[in-house]
Design an enzyme around this catalytic site. Structure first.
Site, PDB file in Angstrom:
ATOM      1  N   LYS A   1       0.656  -1.232  -0.017  1.00 22.47           N
ATOM      2  CA  LYS A   1       0.021   0.196   0.175  1.00 22.47           C
ATOM      3  C   LYS A   1       0.828   1.360   0.107  1.00 22.47           C
ATOM      4  CE  LYS A   1      -3.409   2.759   0.251  1.00 22.47           C
ATOM      5  NZ  LYS A   1      -4.555   2.720   0.981  1.00 22.47           N
TER       6      LYS A   1
ATOM      7  N   LYS B   1      -1.065  12.071   5.383  1.00 25.88           N
ATOM      8  CA  LYS B   1      -0.672  10.740   6.345  1.00 25.88           C
ATOM      9  C   LYS B   1       0.036   9.546   5.705  1.00 25.88           C
ATOM     10  CE  LYS B   1      -3.279   7.580   7.296  1.00 25.88           C
ATOM     11  NZ  LYS B   1      -3.271   6.055   6.989  1.00 25.88           N
TER      12      LYS B   1
END
Length: 296
Positions: free
Chosen positions: A172, A240
């Protein structure tokens, strides 16, 4: 084998993913801080629990979809967390995007209670979550992966077992490197084309079928041309995720020069008050630096 499923974290992505699990015919127990999402899904047939521990006690497989590493650690290991309701053979699947090291740490603690953990972050945004076409990157024991694959198929189209626990998060992070690069490049090329005198709509039409073709050019320009910069995938979440990328890169001594610049651009979005906008709205930073705006 009929599996009873739990889902914790019913945000933009999580609510749609939980709904698709319910639509696939699985019994579903849910928990979320926001009441509205819970009410919606209960009206559709889900059952409510009052804590993560209460969810864990009732199910065979429990999912979380939470904002960041500390949230996952708290929900999994905190007071009234999953660990408090753990039972032997429970499979925990985390759809959040967190640090690989956090996934591995949480999994180690849960393993002491007989819980098997899979890290399974997703890509595809709110559209993929609604349509059940997400890309899912899974790390953890392969036997557990095969057991829960029918549930994953309710929420995703491309489902890949990457390797051991934490490897899904590494995949990811790699995904977010590419996503950020595409969003920034798209913003630059649109402003470049416009300021150089070409119609950016025609430019997109000309290049998206060639070597520049990608998901971003297929999906994002029509929204930007319509003046729509709403999420989607929120800018502060992209920032983030890039923070996770940069922290992990430092951990392993990897140089990331382009990603470092893209991280700065997304952080600039937050400073400019655009944290709740779509990640494609990074074009707003390019507009500011160029002293112009994209024509809509």
């Amino acid at each position: 084998m009929d599996l009873k499923i739990g889902y914790i974290g019913l945000g933009i992505m999580g609510k749609s993913m939980a709904r698709n699990i319910l639509k696939a015919g699985f019994s579903l127990v849910i928990h979320n801080r926001s009441r509205q999402s819970v009410k919606e899904l209960v009206s559709e047939g889900a059952f409510e629990a009052n804590s993560p521990a209460e969810v864990a006690e009732q199910v065979d497989v429990i999912f979380t979809n939470l904002p960041d590493s500390p949230d996952v650690e708290m929900v999994a290991l905190g007071d009234q967390g999953i660990i408090a309701g753990a039972h032997d053979g429970l499979i925990y699947i985390d759809n959040s995007t967190i640090k690989p090291a956090t996934a591995r740490m949480v999994g180690q603690h849960l393993a002491e209670k007989g819980v098997i953990m899979l890290d399974a972050p997703v890509s595809g945004g709110d559209i993929g979550a609604r349509e059940g076409t997400l890309t899912i990157m899974v790390g953890g024991p392969v036997d557990a992966f095969h057991k829960v694959k029918p549930v994953l198929e309710a929420i995703g189209k491309t489902i890949t077992h990457v390797g051991g626990l934490g490897d899904g998060q590494i995949a990811k992070a790699a995904n977010q490197i590419m996503v950020a690069a595409q969003m920034v490049a798209m913003g630059e090329l649109l402003i470049f084309a416009q300021q150089a005198g070409a119609d950016p709509r025609k430019v997109i039409e000309a290049i998206r079928g060639g070597a520049a073709g990608c998901w971003t050019l297929d999906n994002k320009p029509p929204r930007l041309f319509a003046g729509n910069r709403q999420p989607g995938f929120k800018a502060y979440m992209q920032a983030k995720d890039l923070g996770i990328v940069m922290d992990t890169a430092r951990e392993f001594g990897v140089s990331m020069p382009t990603t470092a610049v893209n991280t700065q651009l997304f952080n600039a979005m937050l400073q400019m008050g655009m944290r709740e906008l779509d990640n494609s709205a990074v074009i707003g930073v390019i507009e500011k630096l160029s002293g112009t705006e994209l024509s809509v």
